[in-house]
Design an enzyme around this catalytic site. Structure first.
Site, PDB file in Angstrom:
ATOM      1  N   LEU A  42      12.264 -17.999 -21.728  1.00 36.88           N
ATOM      2  CA  LEU A  42      11.622 -17.650 -20.458  1.00 36.88           C
ATOM      3  C   LEU A  42      10.161 -17.310 -20.735  1.00 36.88           C
ATOM      4  CD1 LEU A  42      12.993 -15.601 -17.546  1.00 36.88           C
ATOM      5  CD2 LEU A  42      10.746 -15.085 -18.374  1.00 36.88           C
ATOM      6  N   HIS A  83       4.278   2.223  -8.008  1.00 36.59           N
ATOM      7  CA  HIS A  83       3.983   1.123  -8.926  1.00 36.59           C
ATOM      8  C   HIS A  83       4.991   1.103 -10.087  1.00 36.59           C
ATOM      9  CE1 HIS A  83       0.483  -0.093  -6.773  1.00 36.59           C
ATOM     10  NE2 HIS A  83      -0.204   1.024  -7.008  1.00 36.59           N
ATOM     11  N   ASP A  86       4.325  -7.333  -3.646  1.00 34.85           N
ATOM     12  CA  ASP A  86       3.524  -6.510  -2.734  1.00 34.85           C
ATOM     13  C   ASP A  86       4.387  -5.451  -2.042  1.00 34.85           C
ATOM     14  OD1 ASP A  86       1.235  -5.707  -1.500  1.00 34.85           O
ATOM     15  OD2 ASP A  86       1.246  -7.263   0.039  1.00 34.85           O
TER      16      ASP A  86
HETATM   17  C1  FPP Z   1       0.989  -4.471  -4.764  1.00 31.06           C
HETATM   18  O1  FPP Z   1       1.459  -3.405  -3.943  1.00 31.06           O
HETATM   19  C2  FPP Z   1       1.229  -4.170  -6.172  1.00 31.06           C
HETATM   20  C3  FPP Z   1       0.262  -3.996  -7.122  1.00 31.06           C
HETATM   21  C4  FPP Z   1      -1.191  -4.059  -6.845  1.00 31.06           C
HETATM   22  C5  FPP Z   1       0.632  -3.696  -8.508  1.00 31.06           C
HETATM   23  C6  FPP Z   1       1.858  -4.423  -8.983  1.00 31.06           C
HETATM   24  C7  FPP Z   1       2.211  -3.920 -10.315  1.00 31.06           C
HETATM   25  C8  FPP Z   1       3.481  -3.753 -10.746  1.00 31.06           C
HETATM   26  C9  FPP Z   1       4.686  -4.093  -9.973  1.00 31.06           C
HETATM   27  C10 FPP Z   1       3.674  -3.234 -12.132  1.00 31.06           C
HETATM   28  C11 FPP Z   1       3.461  -4.336 -13.128  1.00 31.06           C
HETATM   29  C12 FPP Z   1       3.109  -3.790 -14.425  1.00 31.06           C
HETATM   30  C13 FPP Z   1       3.070  -4.519 -15.568  1.00 31.06           C
HETATM   31  C14 FPP Z   1       2.724  -3.835 -16.816  1.00 31.06           C
HETATM   32  C15 FPP Z   1       3.416  -5.947 -15.634  1.00 31.06           C
HETATM   33  P1  FPP Z   1       0.346  -2.581  -3.145  1.00 31.06           P
HETATM   34  O2  FPP Z   1      -0.202  -1.539  -4.066  1.00 31.06           O
HETATM   35  O3  FPP Z   1      -0.648  -3.545  -2.562  1.00 31.06           O
HETATM   36  O4  FPP Z   1       1.196  -1.882  -2.012  1.00 31.06           O
HETATM   37  P2  FPP Z   1       0.903  -1.936  -0.441  1.00 31.06           P
HETATM   38  O5  FPP Z   1       0.777  -3.387  -0.066  1.00 31.06           O
HETATM   39  O6  FPP Z   1       2.107  -1.285   0.170  1.00 31.06           O
HETATM   40  O7  FPP Z   1      -0.359  -1.184  -0.203  1.00 31.06           O
HETATM   41 MG    MG Z   2      -0.606  -4.778  -0.860  1.00 35.47          MG
END
Ligand code: FPP
Ligand code: MG
Length: 285
Positions: A149, A52, A35
């Protein structure tokens, strides 16, 4: 595979510290709620989609640290069913990121096999765009014999949806006379779910909720909340989380043996799931 496992992110000193931490108990399954990508994007003045993308880069570093630590199973929350409610732009940027990364993964299958990484996507795959669904199905089938893994990617996932899908499978099993109602117990439900139970769950960005992630499986899991935004998570944050686990981990419980009908039901379910993946690959839309 260098996209998925960053081989160049561990210094000699960090490796030494990893080896010291490894002398203690290491979680056999670790889960991450990754997150804070958007807050990170805002903080460093880049587009949300770049936040992201840096989140994915952090995942590839984390996988290298987990391989070095000898952790055999990692689960990450990459896209929840709730995330479909975000803006169209953000949802399509996340889908494009996944398309790009799975394409690279399928192009570098020899490397992933060398690493021994098995990819498993957990979630309601029918909600994904057909081309992405096809790619993830191919990745799952092509890596299913790897055993160093196991990387579970929770995508189009929520814990409550996973539990309701497991309930439907069990009802089908009873209706098809493969299961008797007395065969339904906690262990059978656990094994019918997409994901096994993590021994340690880490959530970044200072949030202290489970957000519908692995609700059934975390009944006895050690929880660790880090203030770092996910793209800023470091090997030091991970090692501190593992030391926290070593301090608070409950004793390991022996696994219960399944009876014959439970075994048969679970074997059939596995075959059914493989068949669904093959159908997704063959399906042209
Ligand atoms: C949460 O941060 C993150 C996500 C909703 C997306 C996580 C995805 C990745 C790390 C990429 C993974 C990709 C693959 C192909 C496995 P947020 O958007 O909620 O950020 P915030 O809490 O600051 O609003
Ligand atoms: Mg978030």
């Amino acid at each position: 595979m260098s996209d998925w496992v960053n081989e160049n992110c561990v210094s000699f000193f960090q490796l030494f510290c990893i080896k010291v931490v490894k002398t203690g108990r290491i979680p056999q399954h670790i889960a991450f709620i990754m997150d804070g990508n958007r807050r990170y994007a805002k903080k460093v003045s880049v587009k949300t989609s770049d936040g992201h993308s840096r989140g994915f880069d952090k995942l590839s570093e984390t996988l290298k640290w987990c391989l070095d630590l000898g952790i055999p199973e990692v689960t990450v929350y990459a896209f929840s069913i709730e995330n479909f409610k975000r803006s169209d732009d953000e949802v399509s940027a996340l889908m494009d990121l996944a398309r790009d990364k799975f394409k690279r993964l399928l192009d570098a299958m020899d490397q992933i096999n060398d690493w021994g990484v098995r990819i498993h996507i957990a979630g309601r795959l029918s909600l994904l765009p057909p081309d992405l669904r096809k790619m993830v199905s191919k990745a799952m089938l092509a890596t299913r014999h790897n055993n160093k893994l196991r990387l579970n990617i929770a995508y189009a996932y929520t814990g409550r949806d996973e539990i309701s899908r497991a309930a439907s499978h069990i009802i089908d099993g009873v209706n098809d006379n493969k299961l008797r109602t007395e065969d339904i117990d906690e262990d059978l439900i656990s094994q019918t779910l997409d994901l096994g139970h993590p021994e340690l769950l880490i959530r970044t960005s200072g949030e202290v909720r489970l957000s519908d992630f692995m609700l059934w499986q975390t009944s006895n899991t050690v929880l660790y909340f880090s203030d770092a935004l996910w793209p800023e998570f470091t090997v030091w944050n991970l090692l501190v989380a593992i030391i926290h686990f070593q301090r608070y981990a409950p004793p390991q419980l022996p696994e219960k043996q399944n009876n014959i009908s439970q075994e048969k039901f679970l074997r059939k379910l596995e075959e059914k799931r493989l068949q669904i993946l093959e159908n997704y690959i063959e399906c042209s839309t």
